[in-house]
Design a protein around this motif. Sequence first.
Motif, PDB file in Angstrom:
ATOM      1  N   TYR A 109       0.805  -1.220   0.000  1.00 37.87           N
ATOM      2  CA  TYR A 109       0.000   0.000   0.000  1.00 37.87           C
ATOM      3  C   TYR A 109       0.841   1.273   0.000  1.00 37.87           C
ATOM      4  CZ  TYR A 109      -3.752  -3.238   1.147  1.00 37.87           C
ATOM      5  OH  TYR A 109      -4.651  -4.275   1.117  1.00 37.87           O
ATOM      6  N   SER A 110       2.141   1.152   0.191  1.00 37.50           N
ATOM      7  CA  SER A 110       3.012   2.326   0.157  1.00 37.50           C
ATOM      8  C   SER A 110       3.234   2.738  -1.289  1.00 37.50           C
ATOM      9  CB  SER A 110       4.347   2.019   0.836  1.00 37.50           C
ATOM     10  OG  SER A 110       4.158   1.797   2.222  1.00 37.50           O
ATOM     11  N   GLU A 111       3.433   4.044  -1.499  1.00 34.00           N
ATOM     12  CA  GLU A 111       3.471   4.550  -2.864  1.00 34.00           C
ATOM     13  C   GLU A 111       4.870   4.661  -3.442  1.00 34.00           C
ATOM     14  OE1 GLU A 111       1.400   8.138  -5.491  1.00 34.00           O
ATOM     15  OE2 GLU A 111       1.391   8.219  -3.291  1.00 34.00           O
ATOM     16  N   TYR A 112       5.840   5.085  -2.643  1.00 32.75           N
ATOM     17  CA  TYR A 112       7.191   5.310  -3.156  1.00 32.75           C
ATOM     18  C   TYR A 112       8.225   4.490  -2.394  1.00 32.75           C
ATOM     19  CZ  TYR A 112       5.320   9.268  -5.764  1.00 32.75           C
ATOM     20  OH  TYR A 112       4.604  10.044  -6.641  1.00 32.75           O
ATOM     21  N   PHE A 113       9.239   4.038  -3.138  1.00 31.52           N
ATOM     22  CA  PHE A 113      10.318   3.241  -2.566  1.00 31.52           C
ATOM     23  C   PHE A 113      11.638   3.927  -2.895  1.00 31.52           C
ATOM     24  CE2 PHE A 113       6.641   0.714  -2.673  1.00 31.52           C
ATOM     25  CZ  PHE A 113       6.734  -0.159  -1.603  1.00 31.52           C
ATOM     26  N   PHE A 114      12.305   4.365  -1.850  1.00 31.60           N
ATOM     27  CA  PHE A 114      13.546   5.122  -1.986  1.00 31.60           C
ATOM     28  C   PHE A 114      14.714   4.199  -1.668  1.00 31.60           C
ATOM     29  CE2 PHE A 114      16.361   8.405   0.370  1.00 31.60           C
ATOM     30  CZ  PHE A 114      17.181   8.561  -0.736  1.00 31.60           C
TER      31      PHE A 114
END
Length: 318
Positions: A135-140
Amino acid sequence: MQFALPPRKTPIAPPYARSSRFSLQRRKQFKAVAILGFALLVVFFLLSQLFYTSTGTSAVPVGTPSVVIVTVLDRAGFSNEYTQKIVKNREDYAKRHGYINFFANVSDYETALDEAPKSWTVVPAVRHAMASHPYSEYFFHLGAHALIMNPTKSLESHVLEKSRLESLMRKDASVVPPDSIIKTFSHIQAQDVDLIITTDNEDMNPGSFVLKQGDFAKFFLDLWFDPLYRTYNFAKAETHVLDHIVQWHPTILARLALIPQRVINAYSKVSSAATTDGTYKEGDFVIRFPGCDTDTKRSCEKEMTPYYRLWSEKLKNE
């Protein structure tokens, strides 16, 4: 003389009168049902839009972090003290902005690598993080040999906000420096971007990048991790493969934003591959030490120590 009157006839309604009356009633019922059905569809649509997110998933759990920071550690190759410094640095940043960390270990993916260089672990690690946080939108992704030096900057305000990203995007720029004939698209807009990355003086560098959750991310990671590429013996393994697929696959290029190196990928002064304006300066978001683990004349721990000390002092003075 009386005449017999004919019997009074009871009026008989036309044969269609009763049918017409029932038809009218039935039409009213159908109309009411249709209106009710339409109203339910509208309510369902509005509710689905309310809980729909840009990741393509619905009903996002409360408290879901928007950003996941992915760091791949080599616990067998790093000292415990060095590992703890990296973890502490990432945890401080995540806590400040409501993000979450995903710490992977090189050994977790040894089987998947098929004897390819361990630097390849960045790809399955990011994919693993996405599966763990759907469900998280961005992966850094930020390589282990790096520190977040300016933790006050959120990833949203520093990079992701539409107006900010628009101002950073390098359009019609060579994908692979210094003069690749393949260039970033000049018409791409911030809302089209799924992959944010920088180049150094030699290559597109995956030591620090941001990837948006979604179908594109899955396609991109699967292509990047293709067994054919892993066994081809590119000189710089996953880095050269990234150079290759971005240049030869417009599908990827169309979703990519190149931004200035120092925004998310400033190099230490010892790292020769930095661009003209790619070497770390006070106030920059991160500092990285690329090559410190492969150059026998360098030590990652020694290079990081003064910057870690500086970062620690800033925390004490807050």
